[in-house]
Design an enzyme around this catalytic site. Structure first.
Site, PDB file in Angstrom:
ATOM      1  N   HIS A  83       0.448  13.286  -7.350  1.00 51.86           N
ATOM      2  CA  HIS A  83      -0.097  13.577  -6.068  1.00 51.86           C
ATOM      3  C   HIS A  83      -0.478  14.960  -6.079  1.00 51.86           C
ATOM      4  CE1 HIS A  83       1.515   9.646  -4.812  1.00 51.86           C
ATOM      5  NE2 HIS A  83       0.702   9.734  -3.644  1.00 51.86           N
ATOM      6  N   SER A 118      -1.547   8.300   0.983  1.00 47.85           N
ATOM      7  CA  SER A 118      -0.646   9.283   0.515  1.00 47.85           C
ATOM      8  C   SER A 118      -1.645  10.495   0.328  1.00 47.85           C
ATOM      9  CB  SER A 118       0.070   9.019  -0.298  1.00 47.85           C
ATOM     10  OG  SER A 118      -0.353   8.458  -1.678  1.00 47.85           O
TER      11      SER A 118
END
Length: 267
Positions: free
Chosen positions: A248, A41
Site C-alpha cells: 500500500h 484501502s
C-alpha cells in the site's frame, strides 16, 4: 488595439514560461464543492498512518488523498466512506448512500479486491513463481470477464445519486520497477504482477470513460518510487509485522503521488 496586443503578448509569455492562468479555477470551483470519497484501502489510506478514530476497521487516514484534498483545497463539505477491503459490491451496498443530488465531486478507487488482491500477493510471496503466475492469470480473466460490469454498476449508482457531480476514478500504482537488482520475488513474478495491475488500470480507465468520468492515472508519477527502485519508496514492501500495510502507499505515496494526480483531475 495596443491594449489587446499587450494582452496577447502577456498570454504568450505566460505560456512560454509554463504558467497556466486557469490554476486558480479549481480552487475557486472547489470552494463550493461538496466532496465524497468512495473506495477501498488505497482511498482510505491504509499504510499512510494517522488513522481517524471514526474510521475504525476501515482505516481512514488523515494522510490519504481525499483527506489531503480536503485539507488543502477546503471544499464546502467533505466526507470519506472509503474502507479497507471494500469491493464494488461494498461500494454499492454501503457507500453510495453517502451521495446525494447536492454532491458535486466524487472520487472512487475500487476493483482490486474484486480480483483478489490480497490473495494474489499472499500466493506470490509464499508459494513461488509458478503459483504466482497462475494466480495472476486467474485474476486477469476476472478483470476481462467480470470487472467491467461490476465497475459499470458502481458508476451507474454514482451517477444516479449525484447526477451533476464531477466524478474522478483513481487508479492503482504499478508495484515494481523492473530491471534492477532486487531480492524477494523472482523477476518473472514481479513482471507478471505489474502486467496484472496494468490490465486492471487500463480496464478501469475504459470503464470510466464509458461512464463519462475522469480517470486519474497514478502509474507514471510512481515511477522511480516503486519497490525495487533506487529512489524513495512510496509503497510498503511485504511487512510481516503489519501485513495489512503491505503493498500500500506510504504517506509520501499519498501526498507525492495520489494527491497531486487527483487534484489535477478534480479541477
Amino acid at each position: 488595439m495596443r491594449r489587446s496586443r499587450l494582452v496577447r503578448l502577456a498570454l504568450g509569455a505566460a505560456a512560454a514560461l509554463g504558467v497556466t492562468f486557469g490554476l486558480g479555477s479549481p480552487a475557486f470551483a472547489a470552494a463550493s464543492d461538496r466532496y465524497v470519497a468512495l473506495g477501498d484501502s488505497y482511498a482510505s489510506g491504509v499504510g499512510a498512518d494517522n488513522y481517524t478514530s471514526e474510521g475504525g476497521a476501515c482505516l481512514r487516514s488523515n494522510n490519504a488523498y481525499p483527506a489531503l484534498y480536503n485539507a488543502g483545497v477546503k471544499p464546502a463539505a467533505y466526507r470519506s466512506v472509503a474502507c479497507s477491503g471494500a469491493t464494488t459490491a461494498d461500494v454499492i451496498n454501503s457507500q453510495l448512500s453517502a451521495l446525494s443530488s447536492s454532491t458535486t465531486l466524487v472520487s472512487v478507487t475500487i476493483g482490486g479486491n474484486d480480483i483478489g488482491f490480497t490473495s494474489i500477493m499472499t500466493t506470490c510471496v509464499l508459494s513461488g513463481e509458478s503459483d504466482c503466475i497462475a494466480a495472476i492469470n486467474t485474476a486477469e480473466a476476472k478483470v476481462r470477464n467480470e470487472l467491467p460490469a461490476k465497475l459499470a454498476a458502481v458508476y451507474s449508482g454514482i451517477r444516479s445519486r449525484s447526477p451533476s457531480a464531477r466524478v474522478v476514478v483513481v487508479g492503482y500504482p504499478v508495484f515494481y520497477q523492473l530491471g534492477t537488482v532486487c531480492v524477494g520475488l523472482s523477476a518473472n513474478s514481479r513482471a507478471k504482477i505489474n502486467e496484472g495491475i496494468d490490465l486492471l488500470d487500463d480496464t478501469t480507465r475504459t470503464a470510466a470513460a464509458a461512464a463519462g468520468f475522469r480517470f486519474a492515472d497514478v502509474r507514471s508519477i510512481f515511477v522511480g518510487h516503486q519497490l525495487c527502485s533506487y529512489g524513495d519508496k512510496w509503497l510498503h514492501a511485504l511487512n510481516f509485522v503489519s501485513l495489512t500495510v503491505s503493498y500500500h502507499p506510504t504517506a509520501a505515496g499519498q501526498s507525492g503521488g495520489y494527491y497531486p494526480t487527483f487534484r489535477t483531475a478534480a479541477g
